[in-house]
Design an enzyme around this catalytic site. Structure first.
Site, short mmCIF file in Angstrom:
data_model
loop_
_atom_site.label_atom_id
_atom_site.label_comp_id
_atom_site.label_asym_id
_atom_site.label_seq_id
_atom_site.Cartn_x
_atom_site.Cartn_y
_atom_site.Cartn_z
N ASP A 1 82.35 -3.65 85.82
CA ASP A 1 83.33 -3.10 84.96
C ASP A 1 83.59 -1.61 85.02
O ASP A 1 82.54 -0.78 85.59
CB ASP A 1 82.42 -3.08 83.51
CG ASP A 1 83.09 -3.71 82.29
OD1 ASP A 1 84.20 -2.83 81.94
OD2 ASP A 1 82.72 -4.75 81.89
N ASP B 1 88.24 -1.57 81.76
CA ASP B 1 88.17 -1.62 80.35
C ASP B 1 89.52 -0.75 79.83
O ASP B 1 89.71 0.21 80.18
CB ASP B 1 86.94 -0.95 80.09
CG ASP B 1 86.39 -0.80 78.67
OD1 ASP B 1 86.14 -1.91 78.34
OD2 ASP B 1 86.34 0.11 77.92
O1 TEU Z 1 86.97 -3.33 74.39
C1 TEU Z 1 88.21 -3.26 74.13
C2 TEU Z 1 88.66 -2.97 72.56
O2 TEU Z 1 89.82 -2.62 72.33
C3 TEU Z 1 87.72 -3.15 71.66
O3 TEU Z 1 87.74 -2.33 70.66
C4 TEU Z 1 87.66 -4.71 71.19
O4 TEU Z 1 89.11 -4.98 70.79
C5 TEU Z 1 86.69 -4.80 70.02
O5 TEU Z 1 85.45 -4.71 70.54
C6 TEU Z 1 86.79 -6.19 69.34
O6 TEU Z 1 86.18 -5.93 68.12
C7 TEU Z 1 86.37 -2.56 75.54
C8 TEU Z 1 85.04 -3.42 75.94
O7 TEU Z 1 85.15 -4.86 75.91
C9 TEU Z 1 84.18 -3.07 74.46
O8 TEU Z 1 83.02 -3.71 74.49
C10 TEU Z 1 84.18 -1.32 74.36
O9 TEU Z 1 83.40 -1.27 73.04
C11 TEU Z 1 85.43 -1.12 74.19
O10 TEU Z 1 86.16 -1.40 74.95
C12 TEU Z 1 85.22 0.45 74.64
O11 TEU Z 1 84.93 0.84 75.67
#
Ligand code: TEU
Length: 571
Positions: A110, A218
């Protein structure tokens, strides 16, 4: 199960390799705990590699294991070039790379570079003042003119954060605010600054040279922000929506092209680059992944997992199979033969699909395998999230104290304590859609703590591990796990599945999800019943085909699909 054994044999070679690949996501905190501290770790993954290898997947995507205060479970990184002691050491990671490569699998890490942790040395220095070496590495702004910093309304703009509250945090020692699209402990990096870009590119190269095979990036479409940072439209939360100003900013393609030039092009490997891109449109997705002019191998988009929210994920909008199949088909059509999509139902941010859009009661097996069949027969690269291959379900959380996720807990606080919503209604929304549904421990056995840990798990195990667990399914040819193995083997061996063009059939049918794939004159036809009743179906496209697989023990009656039956026909 039914006609799904013996496993389809043979292995295609596609160019690029990932066009016939399947990815398995490991969320390390929740996968397997080898040292008994209640938190999963790298040794735990090494102990369970056979489970992953036997499934037949090609790539493991590992959610963050870097040094981190764990405010957002590792998506807040304080050292990009070390492993958090809770997960193990760099040596353990080297062992994991070697063990995966030995088994013919690859490792994708990641890459979280929209933001760092506020405990990253870059930020700790930046917050000290405007004349430090990293002063301009984050997005700092003065208070709104006429307001005193740190008082209500003084934030530089009205944007809300994804994790509730303002997207700005006041720092008295610097006399400025910093932007954080996610938690207060996740300050956004300033990608306008070339020093930031080259520090990130150097770090990426260090990992590739260590032997990893690519990155899942991410929120990578958020890297470039409109430098004006204008106020956004105010929504029900009371905060403005900055999305139009950061989701596809003016320099996003430049940044990714530079990354490609600096990091990937000079290296000999055949790396995988996946762009996680919330809110990206199909047209943008094509621009990012166009095989001639794009900067990334595949997009990981959010349209289908956003359909059942009304404005926010917490407000439920019931959807039908028509909504779902239309969304997936729209992306199939838009990306066509030039772009490439990731295919997923689940990850660490989504509730479990069998509970969300299947039937986790009476037709648990049938609906888990129907959802799998439909997804894996689309064009794109399928992703399996740990436990999905067992049909793991949502957790029936009863109490706010059972939740751990910062997004969920912040939402509860804002909804109950600031907006005054009814706590039971808020809890019901969390039970349905919270990320913690995906983060409950992997269910290995019917024993203590589902075989996840010898200690006390950081989040409770789902009580249904008494019957729903890996040990019960591994050698059972009629299990959900066996069905996933079959689908993965099919992608590896059948050019129609890996490469065929897509055509949606019966787009308006309220119960049936049907489509056709075609490659060099050969065809596959998929028909799945997305209800718990028998449905009569005459599908002329199946003429001249044979039944390759169904998720029932026998072929059944022609022209009739049983509850959640999913059939694959092949010429
Ligand atoms: O998630 C992307 C994101 O936009 C999140 O807000 C997602 O839409 C949300 O979790 C849905 O409820 C990524 C990662 O996958 C997530 O785990 C992280 O919290 C986020 O980025 C910040 O790094």
């Amino acid at each position: 199960m039914g006609l799904s054994s013996p496993l389809p044999a043979g292995r295609l070679t596609t160019d690029p390799w990932w066009r016939s690949a399947v990815v398995y996501q490991v969320y390390p905190r929740s996968f397997a705990d080898a040292d008994g501290d209640g938190i999963g770790d790298l040794r735990g993954i090494l102990d369970h590699l056979d489970h992953i290898a036997d499934l037949g997947v090609d790539v493991v995507w590992l959610s963050p294991v870097y040094r981190s205060p764990q405010d957002d479970n590792g998506y807040d990184i304080s050292d990009y070039q070390d492993i958090d002691p809770m997960f193990g050491t760099l040596r353990d990671l080297d062992d994991l790379i070697a063990a995966l490569h030995e088994r013919g699998m690859r490792l994708v890490m990641d890459l979280v570079v929209n933001h760092t942790s506020d405990e990253h040395p870059w930020f700790e220095e930046s917050r000290q003042g405007r004349d430090t070496a990293t002063a301009d590495w984050y997005i700092w702004r003065d208070p709104r003119p006429g307001f005193e910093g740190g008082t209500p309304g003084a934030e530089p703009n009205n944007w809300g954060s994804f994790f509730s509250g303002s997207a700005w945090q006041w720092v008295p020692e610097r006399g400025q605010y910093y932007l954080h699209l996610f938690s207060r402990k996740q300050p956004d990096l300033n990608w306008e600054n070339p020093e930031v870009r080259s520090a990130v590119f150097r770090m990426m190269g260090w990992w590739l040279d260590r032997g990893i095979d690519g990155f899942r990036m991410d929120v990578v479409n958020f890297l470039s922000k409109d430098p004006e940072l204008p106020d956004g439209e105010v929504g029900p939360s009371g905060w403005g929506d900055g999305f139009p100003y950061f989701s596809y900013g003016p320099r996003i393609h430049d940044h990714l092209a530079e990354m490609r030039r600096e990091v990937f092009d000079p290296r000999p490997g055949t790396y995988l680059t996946v762009g996680e891109m919330p809110g990206v449109t199909p047209e943008q997705g094509l621009r990012f992944t166009d095989s001639e002019t794009g900067q990334l191998d595949m997009v990981f988009q959010f349209e289908h997992v956003s359909l059942d929210g009304e404005g926010s994920k917490w407000v439920h909008r019931p959807i039908t199979v028509v909504d779902l199949k239309r969304s997936l088909a729209r992306w199939q059509d838009a990306l066509g033969t030039r772009g490439w999509n990731s295919l997923y139902w689940n990850n660490h941010d989504q509730p479990r699909v069998v509970s969300r859009w299947g039937d986790d009661g009476r037709f648990w097996y049938e609906s888990a395998t129907a959802l799998a069949t439909v997804l894996h027969l689309h064009r794109g690269t399928p992703y399996v999230y740990q436990g999905e291959e067992l049909g793991m379900t949502n957790v029936d959380f009863q109490d706010i104290r059972e939740f751990r996720d910062i997004e969920s807990l912040n939402y509860y606080d804002a909804a109950v304590n600031q907006l005054g919503l009814d706590p039971d209604t808020v809890l019901a929304a969390m039970r349905r859609i919270s990320r913690d549904n995906a983060r409950a421990p992997m269910q290995w056995t019917d024993g203590e703590q589902a075989g996840f840990t010898s200690g006390r798990p950081w989040i409770d195990v789902n009580p249904n591990h008494s019957w729903l667990n890996a040990a019960a399914q591994r050698d059972d040819p009629t299990s959900v796990y066996a069905h996933y193995r079959m689908l993965i083997a099919l992608r590896h061996s059948d050019p129609v599945v890996a490469l065929g063009q897509f055509r949606l059939l019966l787009p308006e049918h309220p119960a049936i999800w049907a489509f056709e794939r075609e490659h060099e004159g050969a065809r596959a036809v998929v028909a799945a019943n997305f209800t718990s009743e028998d449905v009569e179906l005459a599908l002329p496209e199946t003429e001249g085909t044979r039944l390759l697989s169904t998720n029932y023990p026998d072929e059944g009656t022609p022209g009739l699909l049983r509850p959640w039956e999913a059939r694959i026909h092949r010429t």
